[in-house]
Write an enzyme that holds these catalytic residues in place. Structure first.
Site, PDB file in Angstrom:
ATOM      1  N   SER A 119       0.863  -1.171   0.000  1.00 39.22           N
ATOM      2  CA  SER A 119       0.000   0.000   0.000  1.00 39.22           C
ATOM      3  C   SER A 119       0.902   1.225   0.000  1.00 39.22           C
ATOM      4  CB  SER A 119      -0.944  -0.043   1.204  1.00 39.22           C
ATOM      5  OG  SER A 119      -1.780   1.088   1.243  1.00 39.22           O
TER       6      SER A 119
ATOM      7  N   TYR B 126      -5.084   7.788  -7.190  1.00 44.43           N
ATOM      8  CA  TYR B 126      -4.098   6.894  -6.579  1.00 44.43           C
ATOM      9  C   TYR B 126      -4.491   6.600  -5.135  1.00 44.43           C
ATOM     10  CZ  TYR B 126       0.280   5.335  -4.462  1.00 44.43           C
ATOM     11  OH  TYR B 126       1.223   4.628  -3.763  1.00 44.43           O
TER      12      TYR B 126
ATOM     13  N   LYS C 259      -5.556   3.019  -3.084  1.00 37.70           N
ATOM     14  CA  LYS C 259      -4.899   2.493  -1.893  1.00 37.70           C
ATOM     15  C   LYS C 259      -5.849   2.429  -0.706  1.00 37.70           C
ATOM     16  CE  LYS C 259      -0.897   1.793  -3.816  1.00 37.70           C
ATOM     17  NZ  LYS C 259      -0.430   0.413  -4.062  1.00 37.70           N
TER      18      LYS C 259
END
Length: 312
Positions: free
Chosen positions: A156, A170, A174
């Site tokens: 992660s 993005y 995550k």
């Protein structure tokens, strides 16, 4: 509720690692580190283009299996795991590392968000499909070889806990991965011996700002001079990256998490920047939680044991 308590994990001396995204960065460093430091362990190094795994970046040998793998393709995932089982009989550690970043103004993403959807397909859905196959192997295939369970390491980021300007998609990928992993960890029966951990690096000296970074273009003119510009300037200033952790150090830490004979936590921050910024975020979150406690608790039945016992 918390995930069911698991016994400490003991990595076999001949462990089989299945690592996605090994063409560079953390994935490549992890594969190299295992091959050199733990020669009795086996490494399945995968990448979209298997030619990128050629020596000297990754040595050849009987304990190294290099496979083409596109994590956005379920048939490709199945083929890679099938070949791994045919070669080594089991899988002990699966590392979801494949991924990239997309930077720019979220509002400027084209209609339909094709670029953002593609990122989620790799960073999130790719890891989901790899995880689902790994769970099946850990539970049903590994015991046939005498080895119980296994470990899933999700690469992660501190960006899976906190958001920064210019990387909304993005961070979404995550955050989604971390939530998925935490929920799945609570679904697994303790006797299966399956451990899941999200490792959360801060800045790492990888190709994040070059081949692993894509831009939302054209930029939205309304955001000129804003924080996204500042973040892009920081990302593009390679001199500033010298303070980042080396991918080799991240690899060593990941091996320690899995091979230390200890309980494997749900999350581990890697890097002083990750530790510091996550701590700051959680402290602010606790401050806000307490500030609005009276409002929060003014509705619903305060006796929620039946809910907290399920959700935790």
């Amino acid at each position: 509720m918390e995930a069911p308590a698991l016994k400490p994990y003991y990595l076999p001396a001949d462990a089989v690692w299945f690592i996605t995204g090994c063409s560079s960065g953390i994935g490549q460093s992890l594969a190299q580190h295992i091959a050199v430091t733990f020669p009795t362990q086996r490494v399945v190094a995968t990448a979209r283009n298997v030619a990128s795994l050629a020596a000297p970046e990754l040595p050849d040998g009987p304990n190294i299996l290099k496979l083409a793998l596109d994590v956005t393709s379920p048939p490709s995932i199945s083929a890679a795991f099938d070949e791994t089982l045919a070669r080594y009989g089991r899988v002990d550690v699966v590392v979801n590392n494949a991924g990239y970043s997309l930077m720019g103004d979220a509002e400027a993403s084209p209609v339909g968000n094709a670029d953002a959807r593609a990122l989620l397909d790799t960073n999130f859905w790719g890891a989901v499909d790899v995880t689902k196959r790994a769970l099946n192997i850990f539970r049903d295939s590994n015991p046939k070889t005498g080895q119980i369970g296994g470990v899933i390491l999700n690469v992660s980021s501190m960006g899976g806990v906190l958001g920064s300007p210019g990387s909304a998609y993005y961070h979404a990928s995550k955050f989604a991965l971390e939530g998925f992993a935490e929920s799945v960890s609570k679904e697994l029966k303790p006797e299966w011996g399956i451990h899941i951990c999200n490792v959360e690096p801060g800045g790492v000296q990888t190709k994040y700002a070059t081949s692993s970074l894509r831009l939302i273009e054209p930029r939205h003119p309304a955001y000129a001079g804003g924080l996204t510009d500042a973040m892009l300037g920081f990302i593009n200033n390679r001199e500033l990256h010298k303070v980042f952790a080396r991918p080799e150090d991240i690899a060593v830490a990941m091996c320690e998490i899995v091979g230390g004979g200890k309980e494997i936590p749900m999350r581990v921050s890697l890097g002083s920047d990750s530790y510091g910024l996550i701590k700051q975020k959680l402290e602010k979150q606790m401050e806000d939680l307490e500030k609005y406690k009276e409002l929060s608790c003014s509705m619903g039945d305060p006796k929620l044991d039946h809910v907290t016992n399920l959700v935790g």
